[in-house]
Design a protein around this motif. Sequence first.
Motif, PDB file in Angstrom:
ATOM      1  N   ILE A 155       0.842  -1.204   0.000  1.00  0.00           N
ATOM      2  CA  ILE A 155       0.000   0.000   0.000  1.00  0.00           C
ATOM      3  C   ILE A 155       0.872   1.246   0.000  1.00  0.00           C
ATOM      4  O   ILE A 155       0.604   2.220  -0.710  1.00  0.00           O
ATOM      5  CB  ILE A 155      -0.940  -0.009   1.219  1.00  0.00           C
ATOM      6  N   ALA A 156       1.946   1.212   0.791  1.00  0.00           N
ATOM      7  CA  ALA A 156       2.822   2.386   0.917  1.00  0.00           C
ATOM      8  C   ALA A 156       3.489   2.744  -0.409  1.00  0.00           C
ATOM      9  O   ALA A 156       3.691   3.924  -0.702  1.00  0.00           O
ATOM     10  CB  ALA A 156       3.877   2.137   1.983  1.00  0.00           C
ATOM     11  N   ILE A 157       3.822   1.733  -1.222  1.00  0.00           N
ATOM     12  CA  ILE A 157       4.490   2.015  -2.499  1.00  0.00           C
ATOM     13  C   ILE A 157       3.504   2.097  -3.654  1.00  0.00           C
ATOM     14  O   ILE A 157       3.912   2.244  -4.809  1.00  0.00           O
ATOM     15  CB  ILE A 157       5.568   0.948  -2.811  1.00  0.00           C
ATOM     16  N   GLY A 158       2.194   2.014  -3.361  1.00  0.00           N
ATOM     17  CA  GLY A 158       1.183   2.200  -4.381  1.00  0.00           C
ATOM     18  C   GLY A 158       0.898   0.998  -5.251  1.00  0.00           C
ATOM     19  O   GLY A 158       0.276   1.121  -6.298  1.00  0.00           O
ATOM     20  N   VAL A 159       1.318  -0.194  -4.809  1.00  0.00           N
ATOM     21  CA  VAL A 159       1.074  -1.407  -5.593  1.00  0.00           C
ATOM     22  C   VAL A 159      -0.303  -1.982  -5.308  1.00  0.00           C
ATOM     23  O   VAL A 159      -0.903  -2.644  -6.146  1.00  0.00           O
ATOM     24  CB  VAL A 159       2.168  -2.460  -5.291  1.00  0.00           C
ATOM     25  N   MET A 160      -0.823  -1.692  -4.128  1.00  0.00           N
ATOM     26  CA  MET A 160      -2.079  -2.300  -3.669  1.00  0.00           C
ATOM     27  C   MET A 160      -2.974  -1.230  -3.070  1.00  0.00           C
ATOM     28  O   MET A 160      -2.505  -0.293  -2.421  1.00  0.00           O
ATOM     29  CB  MET A 160      -1.763  -3.390  -2.635  1.00  0.00           C
ATOM     30  N   ALA A 161      -4.269  -1.354  -3.312  1.00  0.00           N
ATOM     31  CA  ALA A 161      -5.238  -0.439  -2.709  1.00  0.00           C
ATOM     32  C   ALA A 161      -5.451  -0.817  -1.251  1.00  0.00           C
ATOM     33  O   ALA A 161      -5.366  -1.984  -0.876  1.00  0.00           O
ATOM     34  CB  ALA A 161      -6.563  -0.496  -3.466  1.00  0.00           C
ATOM     35  N   ASP A 162      -5.718   0.180  -0.424  1.00  0.00           N
ATOM     36  CA  ASP A 162      -5.933  -0.057   1.004  1.00  0.00           C
ATOM     37  C   ASP A 162      -7.351  -0.578   1.224  1.00  0.00           C
ATOM     38  O   ASP A 162      -8.323   0.134   0.961  1.00  0.00           O
ATOM     39  CB  ASP A 162      -5.720   1.243   1.779  1.00  0.00           C
ATOM     40  N   PRO A 163      -7.509  -1.821   1.714  1.00  0.00           N
ATOM     41  CA  PRO A 163      -8.856  -2.374   1.924  1.00  0.00           C
ATOM     42  C   PRO A 163      -9.627  -1.678   3.036  1.00  0.00           C
ATOM     43  O   PRO A 163     -10.848  -1.813   3.119  1.00  0.00           O
ATOM     44  CB  PRO A 163      -8.570  -3.841   2.273  1.00  0.00           C
ATOM     45  N   ASN A 164      -8.916  -0.944   3.903  1.00  0.00           N
ATOM     46  CA  ASN A 164      -9.581  -0.259   5.013  1.00  0.00           C
ATOM     47  C   ASN A 164     -10.003   1.166   4.667  1.00  0.00           C
ATOM     48  O   ASN A 164     -10.536   1.871   5.511  1.00  0.00           O
ATOM     49  CB  ASN A 164      -8.650  -0.217   6.236  1.00  0.00           C
ATOM     50  N   LEU A 165      -9.746   1.573   3.406  1.00  0.00           N
ATOM     51  CA  LEU A 165     -10.100   2.922   2.972  1.00  0.00           C
ATOM     52  C   LEU A 165     -11.120   2.830   1.850  1.00  0.00           C
ATOM     53  O   LEU A 165     -10.966   2.009   0.940  1.00  0.00           O
ATOM     54  CB  LEU A 165      -8.850   3.647   2.477  1.00  0.00           C
ATOM     55  N   PRO A 166     -12.203   3.629   1.893  1.00  0.00           N
ATOM     56  CA  PRO A 166     -13.200   3.585   0.823  1.00  0.00           C
ATOM     57  C   PRO A 166     -12.578   3.803  -0.542  1.00  0.00           C
ATOM     58  O   PRO A 166     -11.634   4.586  -0.697  1.00  0.00           O
ATOM     59  CB  PRO A 166     -14.154   4.731   1.195  1.00  0.00           C
ATOM     60  N   ALA A 167     -13.105   3.120  -1.550  1.00  0.00           N
ATOM     61  CA  ALA A 167     -12.531   3.177  -2.901  1.00  0.00           C
ATOM     62  C   ALA A 167     -12.560   4.589  -3.471  1.00  0.00           C
ATOM     63  O   ALA A 167     -11.661   4.980  -4.212  1.00  0.00           O
ATOM     64  CB  ALA A 167     -13.290   2.222  -3.819  1.00  0.00           C
ATOM     65  N   GLU A 168     -13.574   5.385  -3.122  1.00  0.00           N
ATOM     66  CA  GLU A 168     -13.669   6.730  -3.680  1.00  0.00           C
ATOM     67  C   GLU A 168     -12.567   7.654  -3.164  1.00  0.00           C
ATOM     68  O   GLU A 168     -12.331   8.724  -3.721  1.00  0.00           O
ATOM     69  CB  GLU A 168     -15.033   7.345  -3.369  1.00  0.00           C
ATOM     70  N   ASN A 169     -11.888   7.240  -2.078  1.00  0.00           N
ATOM     71  CA  ASN A 169     -10.804   8.047  -1.524  1.00  0.00           C
ATOM     72  C   ASN A 169      -9.428   7.631  -2.026  1.00  0.00           C
ATOM     73  O   ASN A 169      -8.416   8.106  -1.533  1.00  0.00           O
ATOM     74  CB  ASN A 169     -10.808   7.961   0.008  1.00  0.00           C
ATOM     75  N   GLN A 170      -9.398   6.731  -3.025  1.00  0.00           N
ATOM     76  CA  GLN A 170      -8.133   6.247  -3.541  1.00  0.00           C
ATOM     77  C   GLN A 170      -8.088   6.377  -5.053  1.00  0.00           C
ATOM     78  O   GLN A 170      -9.114   6.364  -5.728  1.00  0.00           O
ATOM     79  CB  GLN A 170      -7.926   4.772  -3.176  1.00  0.00           C
ATOM     80  N   THR A 171      -6.868   6.496  -5.576  1.00  0.00           N
ATOM     81  CA  THR A 171      -6.662   6.449  -7.014  1.00  0.00           C
ATOM     82  C   THR A 171      -6.598   4.999  -7.455  1.00  0.00           C
ATOM     83  O   THR A 171      -6.672   4.086  -6.644  1.00  0.00           O
ATOM     84  CB  THR A 171      -5.367   7.177  -7.400  1.00  0.00           C
ATOM     85  N   GLU A 172      -6.474   4.768  -8.745  1.00  0.00           N
ATOM     86  CA  GLU A 172      -6.421   3.404  -9.258  1.00  0.00           C
ATOM     87  C   GLU A 172      -5.191   2.664  -8.754  1.00  0.00           C
ATOM     88  O   GLU A 172      -5.190   1.434  -8.683  1.00  0.00           O
ATOM     89  CB  GLU A 172      -6.423   3.416 -10.797  1.00  0.00           C
TER      90      GLU A 172
END
Length: 229
Positions: A206-223
């Motif tokens: 998650i820190a390096i942007g390879v994986m989306a954070d499952p604990n954060l809503p999808a609308e608050n994340q980029t692809e």
Amino acid sequence: MAVKITLHRNGSQHPAFIGCTTVLCMYRASVLPRTRNMIEEGKMSFLLLVSRIIDKITETIGKSVSWLLLAAVVISAINAVTRKMFDVSSNAWLEVQWYLYGTVFMMAAAYALLKNEHVRIDIVSSSWSHRTRNIVDLVLHVIFLVPFAALMTYLSYPWFMTSFMSGEVSSNAGGLIIWPAKLVVLLGFTLLLLQAFSEIIKKFAIAIGVMADPNLPAENQTETGEVKN
């Protein structure tokens, strides 16, 4: 490695050497970085696969042992009724309840970590950004959770083996053998250690942007899993 056969001709470098040098530079500038990226992505994909396997094992065990709570409640109720109505009781039944509750607590600890449901004190971290909390969790997992779980696993093994080899029995009259309860402690910390490694892999991804954070809503994340401002 480029080899100069003719270094100079009329005071200038040979065209063939210049061409080889250009190709070598292009290779280093384009092919090598892509190759390194493919290798790194392959390693990260493998680690995420290992993490998913651990998560699946943890989730299966966590959901399975939850049924032991129902068994413990039923046994507790039956034991209470027979003791009050028929004046019949047994230390063995009481210890079965303890074993069941202890098994749920130990074997579901990793499941609570997986689901991010463990106890937190958010007085300070609630004011941090999500990215900061994720990095802090990653660091604390490495320097506290993994050493603790590893130490407890290491200490639990001889503790269990001594009980198992000696056939240790409860000191209570009519009590049960002890080693199954100690085995649960060993397995519980082993599973927690594995889940700690899984969480470290995911938080790093998650820190390096390879994986989306499952604990954060999808609308608050980029692809790519980065947190939107």
